[in-house]
Each structure stands twice: as structure tokens, then as C-alpha cells.
Write a protein that holds these residues in place. Structure first.
Motif, short mmCIF file in Angstrom:
data_model
loop_
_atom_site.label_atom_id
_atom_site.label_comp_id
_atom_site.label_asym_id
_atom_site.label_seq_id
_atom_site.Cartn_x
_atom_site.Cartn_y
_atom_site.Cartn_z
N LEU A 95 27.98 -38.64 23.42
CA LEU A 95 27.77 -39.96 22.82
C LEU A 95 28.04 -41.14 23.74
O LEU A 95 27.75 -42.27 23.37
N GLN A 96 28.59 -40.89 24.92
CA GLN A 96 29.03 -42.00 25.76
C GLN A 96 27.93 -43.00 26.11
O GLN A 96 28.18 -44.18 26.22
N GLY A 97 26.72 -42.58 26.27
CA GLY A 97 25.64 -43.47 26.65
C GLY A 97 25.16 -44.40 25.55
O GLY A 97 24.37 -45.31 25.80
N LEU A 98 25.61 -44.20 24.32
CA LEU A 98 25.16 -45.05 23.21
C LEU A 98 25.84 -46.41 23.21
O LEU A 98 25.38 -47.33 22.55
N PRO A 127 26.61 -24.34 17.52
CA PRO A 127 26.31 -25.41 18.47
C PRO A 127 25.12 -26.23 17.97
O PRO A 127 24.16 -25.68 17.43
N PHE A 128 25.18 -27.53 18.14
CA PHE A 128 24.09 -28.40 17.71
C PHE A 128 23.40 -28.98 18.93
O PHE A 128 23.94 -28.99 20.04
N ASP A 129 22.21 -29.44 18.72
CA ASP A 129 21.43 -30.06 19.79
C ASP A 129 22.01 -31.44 20.07
O ASP A 129 22.05 -32.30 19.18
N PRO A 130 22.47 -31.71 21.31
CA PRO A 130 23.08 -33.01 21.62
C PRO A 130 22.13 -34.19 21.36
O PRO A 130 22.56 -35.26 20.95
N TRP A 131 20.85 -33.98 21.60
CA TRP A 131 19.89 -35.07 21.40
C TRP A 131 19.73 -35.39 19.91
O TRP A 131 19.57 -36.55 19.53
N VAL A 132 19.77 -34.37 19.10
CA VAL A 132 19.70 -34.59 17.65
C VAL A 132 20.94 -35.34 17.18
O VAL A 132 20.84 -36.30 16.41
N ALA A 190 20.70 -38.98 18.22
CA ALA A 190 19.73 -39.70 17.39
C ALA A 190 20.32 -40.00 16.01
O ALA A 190 20.19 -41.11 15.50
N LYS A 191 20.97 -39.01 15.43
CA LYS A 191 21.56 -39.21 14.10
C LYS A 191 22.66 -40.27 14.14
O LYS A 191 22.74 -41.13 13.27
N VAL A 192 23.50 -40.21 15.15
CA VAL A 192 24.57 -41.19 15.28
C VAL A 192 23.97 -42.59 15.42
O VAL A 192 24.40 -43.53 14.75
#
Length: 195
Positions: free
Chosen positions: A31-34, A116-121, A124-126
């Protein structure tokens, strides 16, 4: 979807709750890039303490934690007026079967992701959930502003009415009698419409 300025003092806070430090580190890396402020909590109890003093826009909450689990933590969060509207996304290594997912939604979650979840998903959700929450907050601030403005205008109208009633009381008897009923009706109308 806009990306907040990481240096802005009013950037939003995302609360990350997991009893495993390596999971918190992984969430921060994703999440750091958000550009959001990321706040860590190692337990449900610690998360609740943060929520007493922090303004949070989203909570990523692990389900399996010792002591107070994610479901219990969510119930406490949703039970507080100050925090009940904060969106919660459950993250779990448990099988995301129907029962567990249903329990998560019943506890107030807006989403439920299995590890494990897809980091991109997740990113996007966050992004979407934070944006929706911030828009909701902006609407609430606007409603509060309009409510205060309406109260002020009602007070000003009542003050003008009092002055009109005082002026009518000092008028000749015939004029005062003709003004008494309309002024009384106006007073009732203003009092009934006061926010």
C-alpha cells in the motif's frame, strides 16, 4: 481514482490490524505507493485504542488473532458511534467459505479477502474504499455546515420577529391589534421550522 499527496497534512489514514508483524510489513509494502498514512495495530485491543484518538478512513483487519479476533474487533468498531461508518476489509488465511465470509459481512465488513490475495486487487479496493469514505465525510461536513447555517438564519429571523413584536407593541392600539395575529402566526411558523 486520485492518488493523495503523501506530504499533505490531511492525508487519510488506513489502519492495518494483524498479530503477525510480517503480515503488517507486507501490507505496508503493497500500500505504500497510494500515499495514505498507514497505522499498525498488532491486536484488536490495540486497534480499538488507536480508534479512540485517530481519524481512520479504512481498516484492513485480520480475522485470526489471539485474544480478540477480527470478528469481535469489528463488532466493537461498529458498536461505537464515532467508528461505525469506517469501512472494514477482512483479510484471512482461513478458507473463505460461505460461513466465514457471511460472519465477516454480518460483523460489518464491506469486503472479505482470503490470503494470499492479489496485491493489485487489494490496492484497487483500498483506493476505492478510501475515496468513497472521504466523499461521505465531505458530504457530512457539508450537511453539518448547512445545518449550522440554517440554525443561524432561524435565530436571526426570530430576533427580527422579536423586534417587530416590540415595535408593534409600541404602535397605536389599532395597528398593534392588526399586527398581533400575523406576528403570532409567523412566530409559530419559525419555531416549527427551526432545525
Amino acid at each position: 481514482m486520485r492518488v493523495p499527496d503523501a506530504s499533505a497534512p490531511d492525508r487519510v489514514t488506513v489502519l492495518l490490524v494483524d498479530d503477525r508483524p510480517e503480515n503488517l510489513l507486507a501490507l505496508e509494502a503493497i500500500l505504500q505507493g497510494l500515499g495514505h498514512r498507514l497505522l499498525r495495530a498488532g491486536s484488536g485491543e490495540e486497534a480499538l485504542k488507536h480508534l479512540l484518538v485517530e481519524e481512520v478512513s479504512l481498516i484492513l483487519l485480520d480475522v485470526q488473532m489471539p485474544g480478540m479476533d477480527g470478528f469481535e474487533t469489528a463488532e466493537h468498531i461498529k458498536g461505537r458511534e464515532k467508528t461505525r461508518d469506517i469501512p472494514i476489509v477482512f483479510l484471512t488465511a482461513l478458507e473463505a467459505g460461505g460461513h466465514q465470509a457471511f460472519r465477516g459481512y454480518a460483523a460489518g465488513a464491506v469486503d472479505y479477502l482470503a490470503k494470499p490475495f492479489d496485491p493489485w486487487v487489494l490496492r484497487a479496493k483500498v483506493g476505492v474504499l478510501v475515496e468513497l469514505h472521504e466523499e461521505r465525510r465531505a458530504l457530512q461536513r457539508e450537511r453539518d455546515h448547512l445545518r449550522r447555517r440554517a440554525q443561524q438564519e432561524a435565530q436571526e429571523a426570530l430576533a427580527l420577529l422579536r423586534r417587530a413584536e416590540d415595535a408593534a407593541a409600541g404602535a397605536p392600539l389599532e395597528v398593534a391589534d392588526r399586527l398581533r395575529v400575523p406576528l403570532a402566526e409567523l412566530r409559530e411558523h419559525l419555531l416549527a421550522r427551526r432545525p
